[in-house]
Design an enzyme around this catalytic site. Structure first.
Site, short mmCIF file in Angstrom:
data_model
loop_
_atom_site.label_atom_id
_atom_site.label_comp_id
_atom_site.label_asym_id
_atom_site.label_seq_id
_atom_site.Cartn_x
_atom_site.Cartn_y
_atom_site.Cartn_z
N LYS A 11 6.38 -6.67 2.65
CA LYS A 11 6.01 -6.54 1.24
C LYS A 11 5.59 -7.91 0.69
O LYS A 11 6.28 -8.54 -0.11
CB LYS A 11 7.18 -5.95 0.44
CG LYS A 11 6.77 -5.23 -0.83
CD LYS A 11 7.92 -4.42 -1.39
CE LYS A 11 7.60 -3.78 -2.73
NZ LYS A 11 6.57 -2.74 -2.64
N LEU A 56 4.19 0.39 4.80
CA LEU A 56 5.31 -0.18 4.08
C LEU A 56 6.44 0.85 4.01
O LEU A 56 6.22 1.98 3.57
CB LEU A 56 4.91 -0.58 2.66
CG LEU A 56 6.03 -1.19 1.83
CD1 LEU A 56 6.37 -2.58 2.34
CD2 LEU A 56 5.67 -1.24 0.36
N GLU A 85 -1.13 5.17 4.89
CA GLU A 85 -0.48 5.33 3.59
C GLU A 85 -1.57 5.32 2.53
O GLU A 85 -2.72 5.64 2.82
CB GLU A 85 0.54 4.20 3.38
CG GLU A 85 -0.02 2.81 3.56
CD GLU A 85 1.04 1.71 3.43
OE1 GLU A 85 2.21 2.03 3.12
OE2 GLU A 85 0.70 0.53 3.63
N TYR A 138 7.83 -9.82 -2.40
CA TYR A 138 8.18 -9.27 -3.71
C TYR A 138 8.89 -7.93 -3.58
O TYR A 138 8.88 -7.29 -2.52
CB TYR A 138 6.93 -9.12 -4.59
CG TYR A 138 6.08 -7.91 -4.28
CD1 TYR A 138 6.18 -6.75 -5.05
CD2 TYR A 138 5.17 -7.92 -3.23
CE1 TYR A 138 5.40 -5.64 -4.77
CE2 TYR A 138 4.40 -6.82 -2.94
CZ TYR A 138 4.51 -5.67 -3.72
OH TYR A 138 3.75 -4.57 -3.44
#
Length: 288
Positions: A144, A200, A176, A30
């Site tokens: 992702k 990411l 993260e 996505y």
């Protein structure tokens, strides 16, 4: 109005078969593109990341970049709101349930757009709270994937605490946050972990890095220990919807003096100015 497999339609008319591998396995990729005044922000970078991620999981990309751009712009034009968050995903498609990839399934493509909600001025000015957790997700956080249960569980940790984010540590180091990238500031130097399979690669993250470098702000990409985060002068989270947001308490303890710091204020101003330039350029291209 949404887009599903080549057609625009009202959302209540959109249907996906129950054997779609996105539903059965979370087998898909996505993206979410912020749109300001109907101008998509960094669209090419988002589409490039989509292309990389589809290739990484061996899902056929059903459209060229020009076709993706056209579909997204059409969807944006069909919405009644100016600032939008365009979400789109591609799954491997419909097939008999089997872990092995089907040979002939056509990818399922779905796009929708909602009003873009960015942090209100009051939150930007006072800063947000975050909590921490062990990063126990899989080893390909750079992809992702729509398989986001790990991120959802970690985000719920902060939701339960009434906080804006969950900042993650793996093996004693910063990775993260549950739905954001993270920067810390110590003695005026901006720090963040280098990109890896555990993080990411954020589009907003890249913008912040570019703005810091362009403004001559000290910036280092290196391993950041948990102790450095807890002892930082400033902590920020970045994402398409959060933009750049200061974290002023971590696990209930103040970050620095408990207020958004001077480096954050500089960066937030630079980011807002950059957005305006992008919107002006986009409007000029549309008018040409």
């Amino acid at each position: 109005m949404v887009f599903l497999n080549g057609k625009f339609m009202p959302v209540d008319q959109a249907r996906v078969p129950v054997l779609d591998r996105g539903f059965i396995f979370g087998d898909g990729i996505y993206e979410l593109v912020p749109v300001y005044s109907r101008i998509p922000f960094r669209l090419d970078e988002h589409l490039a990341r989509l292309e990389r991620n589809l290739a990484a999981v061996r899902i056929r990309n059903p459209y060229s970049r020009a076709e993706w751009r056209d579909i997204i712009l059409q969807l944006v034009a069909k919405q009644p709101f100016e600032d939008q968050g365009v979400y789109f995903q591609v799954t491997r498609g419909v097939a008999k349930r089997d872990h092995a990839f089907p040979k002939d399934a056509a990818p399922t493509v779905f796009l929708m757009s909602n009003p873009l909600v960015t942090p209100p001025k009051e939150l930007v000015e006072r800063g947000a709270a975050a909590v921490t957790a062990v990063d126990d997700r899989w080893m390909h956080c750079d992809i992702k994937s729509i398989s986001l249960i790990g991120n959802c569980l970690l985000r719920q940790v902060s939701a339960d605490a009434g906080a804006a984010e969950t900042i993650l540590f793996r093996d004693g180091g910063l990775t993260e946050a549950s739905a954001s990238n993270v920067f810390v500031v110590k003695h005026g130097v901006i720090l963040s972990p280098p990109k890896s399979n555990l993080i990411l690669p954020g589009i907003t993250f890249d913008v912040v890095a570019e703005l810091a470098q362009g403004a001559g702000l000290p910036l280092e990409f290196r391993a950041v220990a948990e102790a450095e985060v807890r002892g930082a002068d400033e902590v920020w989270v970045t994402s398409s919807s959060k933009e750049v947001l200061a974290i002023v308490t971590l696990d209930g303890k103040p970050v620095g003096d408990g207020k958004p710091g001077p480096v954050f204020r500089r960066m937030h101003g630079l980011y807002q100015e950059f957005k305006k330039k992008v919107m002006r350029a986009g409007k000029e291209r549309q008018a040409a």
